[in-house]
Design a protein around this motif. Structure first.
Motif, PDB file in Angstrom:
ATOM      1  N   ASP A 143      40.808  13.300   4.859  1.00 34.90           N
ATOM      2  CA  ASP A 143      39.594  12.890   5.373  1.00 34.90           C
ATOM      3  C   ASP A 143      38.388  12.527   4.763  1.00 34.90           C
ATOM      4  O   ASP A 143      37.882  13.567   4.000  1.00 34.90           O
ATOM      5  N   GLY A 144      37.696  11.486   5.042  1.00 35.35           N
ATOM      6  CA  GLY A 144      36.425  11.251   4.354  1.00 35.35           C
ATOM      7  C   GLY A 144      36.632  10.637   2.812  1.00 35.35           C
ATOM      8  O   GLY A 144      35.631  10.466   2.045  1.00 35.35           O
ATOM      9  N   ALA A 145      38.002  10.515   2.306  1.00 37.56           N
ATOM     10  CA  ALA A 145      38.032  10.107   0.884  1.00 37.56           C
ATOM     11  C   ALA A 145      37.990   8.575   0.874  1.00 37.56           C
ATOM     12  O   ALA A 145      37.797   7.807   1.573  1.00 37.56           O
ATOM     13  N   SER A 146      37.473   8.217  -0.479  1.00 38.19           N
ATOM     14  CA  SER A 146      37.484   7.071  -1.003  1.00 38.19           C
ATOM     15  C   SER A 146      38.808   6.629  -1.442  1.00 38.19           C
ATOM     16  O   SER A 146      39.299   7.061  -2.400  1.00 38.19           O
ATOM     17  N   ILE A 147      39.283   5.265  -1.126  1.00 33.00           N
ATOM     18  CA  ILE A 147      40.712   5.264  -1.500  1.00 33.00           C
ATOM     19  C   ILE A 147      40.726   3.775  -1.910  1.00 33.00           C
ATOM     20  O   ILE A 147      40.214   2.875  -1.333  1.00 33.00           O
ATOM     21  N   CYS A 148      41.303   3.707  -3.294  1.00 34.64           N
ATOM     22  CA  CYS A 148      41.541   2.315  -3.788  1.00 34.64           C
ATOM     23  C   CYS A 148      42.764   1.864  -3.277  1.00 34.64           C
ATOM     24  O   CYS A 148      43.699   2.609  -3.239  1.00 34.64           O
ATOM     25  N   ILE A 149      42.435   0.405  -3.152  1.00 36.58           N
ATOM     26  CA  ILE A 149      43.906  -0.216  -2.308  1.00 36.58           C
ATOM     27  C   ILE A 149      43.765  -1.718  -2.707  1.00 36.58           C
ATOM     28  O   ILE A 149      42.837  -2.410  -2.993  1.00 36.58           O
ATOM     29  N   TYR A 170      38.112   7.073   6.336  1.00 37.05           N
ATOM     30  CA  TYR A 170      38.145   7.017   4.886  1.00 37.05           C
ATOM     31  C   TYR A 170      37.258   5.778   4.486  1.00 37.05           C
ATOM     32  O   TYR A 170      36.942   5.048   5.239  1.00 37.05           O
ATOM     33  N   GLN A 171      37.108   5.534   3.284  1.00 34.16           N
ATOM     34  CA  GLN A 171      35.959   4.444   2.718  1.00 34.16           C
ATOM     35  C   GLN A 171      37.158   3.473   1.783  1.00 34.16           C
ATOM     36  O   GLN A 171      37.364   4.130   0.684  1.00 34.16           O
ATOM     37  N   PRO A 172      37.398   2.357   2.153  1.00 41.49           N
ATOM     38  CA  PRO A 172      38.221   1.617   1.439  1.00 41.49           C
ATOM     39  C   PRO A 172      37.727   1.191   0.093  1.00 41.49           C
ATOM     40  O   PRO A 172      36.408   0.558   0.375  1.00 41.49           O
ATOM     41  N   VAL A 173      38.250   1.081  -0.854  1.00 41.73           N
ATOM     42  CA  VAL A 173      37.635   0.432  -2.260  1.00 41.73           C
ATOM     43  C   VAL A 173      38.802  -0.825  -2.387  1.00 41.73           C
ATOM     44  O   VAL A 173      39.637  -0.407  -3.061  1.00 41.73           O
TER      45      VAL A 173
ATOM     46  N   ILE B  71      36.928  -2.234   6.427  1.00 39.88           N
ATOM     47  CA  ILE B  71      35.810  -2.673   5.837  1.00 39.88           C
ATOM     48  C   ILE B  71      34.775  -1.686   5.477  1.00 39.88           C
ATOM     49  O   ILE B  71      34.483  -0.869   6.124  1.00 39.88           O
ATOM     50  N   ASN B  72      34.538  -1.636   3.822  1.00 40.20           N
ATOM     51  CA  ASN B  72      33.945  -0.616   3.560  1.00 40.20           C
ATOM     52  C   ASN B  72      32.390  -0.711   3.856  1.00 40.20           C
ATOM     53  O   ASN B  72      31.711   0.369   3.709  1.00 40.20           O
ATOM     54  N   GLN B  73      31.748  -1.704   4.239  1.00 46.70           N
ATOM     55  CA  GLN B  73      30.203  -1.751   4.568  1.00 46.70           C
ATOM     56  C   GLN B  73      30.255  -2.489   5.873  1.00 46.70           C
ATOM     57  O   GLN B  73      30.323  -3.687   6.046  1.00 46.70           O
TER      58      GLN B  73
END
Lengths: 340, 397
Positions: A143-149, A170-173, B71-73
């Motif tokens: 939960d809350g992680a930044s994830i490279c995809i 999560y935060q998608p990168v 979307i991240n932002q």
């Protein structure tokens, strides 16, 4: 005036129709003299250049196998390197003849995008890789992680589903290639890298200290990977499909790149004889292939097991076990239809 | 331009070509024909290929639910269950954000460097020269990759983030600042602010009129500023400080709460700004040099200080030269923002022209929409700049 425009229009339409109604893919490939195969931009074990700059890997070997079936020469082959985003457009616009780029077989790709998957050559699933020092042992604790995809993939959609159904954020990168993912992951821009488990193994193996990173136990999706062609050319799809089946069947029947030529002289097993061209394989001519097509595939590229061992198996940097990708007799999912 | 009517009654076909006027008409008709034939050929080609692929042309996919990606932002309400259209809109807003912030930054930087480039101080002028020449001769994509690389590689992990007063944190996940929360009574503060602003503007106008009539100068800007700040502050205190802050805090992997400036956004905006600023600086230099030296000397002989000479005499005249090329720099910056995908900033190209295109297989439709939107944005900027250009144009008497 009106008539002029109409006649010009008519001529133009007729011209473009003539261009688009071209011959079958097999004829195109034969005329061109090589197979144009779409592969990854770089994923160790599947498609990556070796230290001499020659592209090698599991997906590359399948391209070689099709070239061997069509030309009797596995080297009559050129590659187009494609990202997750560009691959289907390249295939549909006839830029490539065949896509062999660890691509997941899904309903919408098959039906809506009008692609024909010719089989599964690797049963995979989506996993997560994370640095050991973060002390996470389950994907449910992300939960809350930044994830490279990798953008434009099924993993992107699975990831969204997985976090939503588990009530996590999560935060998608988003990144385009495996190499970019590696850069961002190593710079700790993202905490986690997610892609197919085989791809994670490949990426992890290529890190400086693979031991510092773990692949979490959860596999959150089914990712049957396989080669594919365009809709609408069944002959070409059959060639691609039965080349793959020949490699799988060869392993089951014990035909290897070393003994294939000897076995082609005749054995007591009629199916081996049909596969290697000693006995008649009903319908082969309709496929437009020579009698020794499968012999060429197996002697020049190898059977499925050989290709797996050489690129992905325990003795390679990836160190993958056969698992689901073992023959059905050994508890796996590989099951080639009979050559009859 | 009615061709046949202008011809003499008894004409031969060759005369059409011999006479300049009718020849012009014939050539124009031919050009138009070729133009439409080309368009028809393109459309025919697309139609034929669509038919061959059994595809239909349409924009229904935009309303298809759900888009299924994150979307991240996100500046408007969005999650993966919204439609592709909504995702495209989120991307469009992200594009706008980069364009607007980038244009403002690039203008400030460009005008500063452009003026410094003309400085009498040898060192300052040389430094500005080096800045311009290095920046504008490196491709913009490399600028973007460089700044992104610098940010994600040199800034620390969130767990070791640079901490400013436990409220602002800087890490390779971006800059986290407190997010203001407006409480009851904030409306009054806003009304007071607006009233003060209007008052200050009226006061400034009056001061301007008095100066025009009597020549008596009042420092209306400073006084106006004092009015705005003073009144707003008083209202703020009277309403009982109706503003709170949500502080970002490290929870789990990342900071939660507050406002997050993504490293991708910062890298992209900053790279585009400094790249474009180098070009703007050259435009500004050219514009200033285009103003006759006699103007500066005349202003100086009137006793104006150097700052006033620049702002009252030189710049207003230079702007007429600067604005047209400035417009094209603004357009360039906006269009260059489509390189966002290189570092994973999710703008219009990454959402509609990327993931949506990929997941729905609507290449032609998606790309057409993306192109159309960029065209519209460019026309919008152009028309605004043309309006502004007309405003500052020399009024001839």
């Amino acid at each position: 005036m009106k008539a002029t425009i109409l006649s010009i229009l008519g001529a133009v339409v007729a011209m473009t129709m003539a261009v688009s109604a071209s011959a079958g893919t097999l004829d195109d490939v034969r005329k061109r003299g090589h197979l144009q195969c779409g592969v990854n931009t770089g994923l160790p074990g599947f498609a990556a250049p070796d230290d001499k700059g020659v592209w090698r890997g599991f997906d590359i070997d399948y391209c070689r196998a099709v070239a061997a079936a069509v030309f009797g020469d596995a080297s009559k082959l050129k590659f187009t390197h494609l990202t997750g985003k560009t691959r289907f457009t390249a295939l549909r616009s006839r830029e490539i003849d065949l896509l062999s780029r660890n691509t997941t077989w899904t309903f919408s790709r098959d039906v809506d995008l009008q692609l024909t998957f010719v089989g599964v050559n690797y049963y995979d699933g989506q996993g997560f890789m994370i640095p050991k020092k973060l002390g996470v042992n389950s994907a449910k604790k992300l939960d809350g992680a930044s994830i490279c995809i990798q953008t434009g993939t099924t993993t992107e959609l699975n990831l969204s589903d997985f976090f939503r159904t588990n009530g996590m954020k999560y935060q998608p990168v988003p990144i385009e290639t495996n190499a970019e993912a590696r850069t961002n992951y190593l710079a700790e821009r993202c905490d986690v890298y997610t892609t197919d488990a085989s791809g994670l193994a490949a990426t992890r193996a290529a890190l400086d200290k693979p031991g510092d990173h773990v692949v979490l136990p959860e596999i959150v999706s089914k990712e049957p990977l396989g080669p594919l062609v365009r809709h609408g050319d069944d002959q070409w799809a059959d060639i691609a499909r039965w080349t793959l089946n020949a490699m799988v069947a060869a392993e089951e029947m014990g035909i290897t790149s070393k003994n294939a030529k000897a076995m082609a002289k005749g054995t007591k097993n009629p199916e081996i004889n049909r596969l290697l061209g000693k006995e008649k394989l009903q319908g082969r001519e309709a496929l437009g292939l020579s009698a020794d097509w499968a012999l060429n595939v197996i002697s020049q590229v190898g059977n499925y097991g050989e290709v797996f061992e050489a690129n992905l198996g325990p003795k390679t940097a990836l160190g993958l076990q056969r698992g689901n990708n073992a023959q059905w007799k050994n508890g796996g999912l590989l099951y080639a239809p009979p050559f009859r | 331009m009615t061709g046949p009517a202008t011809l003499q009654p008894a004409y031969s076909w060759s005369r059409i070509w011999r006479e300049e006027k009718s020849r012009g008409v014939v050539i124009q008709i031919m050009v138009v024909l070729i133009f439409f034939a080309t368009i028809a050929w393109l459309i025919g080609n697309v139609t034929a290929n669509f038919a061959a692929l059994d595809k239909t042309f349409g924009f229904k996919f935009l309303w298809q639910l759900p888009a299924n990606y994150d979307i991240n932002q996100v500046l408007i309400d969005y999650n993966s269950q919204y439609s592709h259209l909504r995702a495209a809109l989120v991307g469009l807003i992200n594009t706008f954000l980069v364009a607007v912030v980038g244009i403002v930054l690039a203008t400030i930087l460009g005008f500063t460097v452009g003026t410094l480039r003309l400085s009498n101080n040898w060192l300052v002028a040389r430094l500005a020269y080096v800045y311009i020449e290095t920046i504008r001769n490196v491709p913009v994509l490399l600028h973007i990759l460089l700044w992104h690389g610098i940010i994600i590689n040199t800034l620390p992990h969130p767990r070791r983030a640079l901490n400013v007063g436990d409220a602002t944190f800087l890490s390779n996940r971006g800059l986290y600042v407190p997010c203001p929360l407006f409480e009851d009574g904030f409306g009054w503060v806003a009304i007071a602010f607006a009233a003060a602003l209007i008052g200050a503007i009226l006061y400034h106008r009056r001061a301007h009129r008095i100066q025009m009539e009597t020549g008596h100068q009042v420092h209306s800007v400073l006084i106006g500023l004092a009015i705005v700040i003073g009144v707003t502050l008083l209202a703020f205190l009277a309403a009982g400080s109706p503003i709170g802050f949500e502080l970002p805090a490290l929870r789990g992997f990342n900071f939660q709460g507050g406002i997050n400036l993504l490293p991708e956004f910062v890298a992209l905006t900053w790279a585009l700004s400094i790249y474009t600023s180098a070009f703007i600086a050259e435009n500004v230099r050219g514009g200033i040099l285009a103003v006759n030296k006699g103007q500066t000397e005349a202003a100086q002989s009137l006793g104006l200080r150097p700052g006033k000479v620049l702002s009252l005499v030189v710049l207003p005249q230079a702007l007429r030269v600067i604005i047209p090329p400035l417009t094209s720099q603004y357009l360039n910056l906006t269009k260059n923002s489509s390189l966002a995908i290189a570092i994973g900033y999710m703008d219009l190209v990454a959402t509609l022209g990327g993931i949506t295109l990929m997941q729905t297989g609507r290449e032609i439709e998606s790309m057409m929409l993306v192109m159309l939107v960029y065209l519209l944005i460019s026309l919008l900027i152009s028309s605004f700049m043309n309006w502004y250009n007309n405003r500052v144009r020399l009024v001839e008497r």
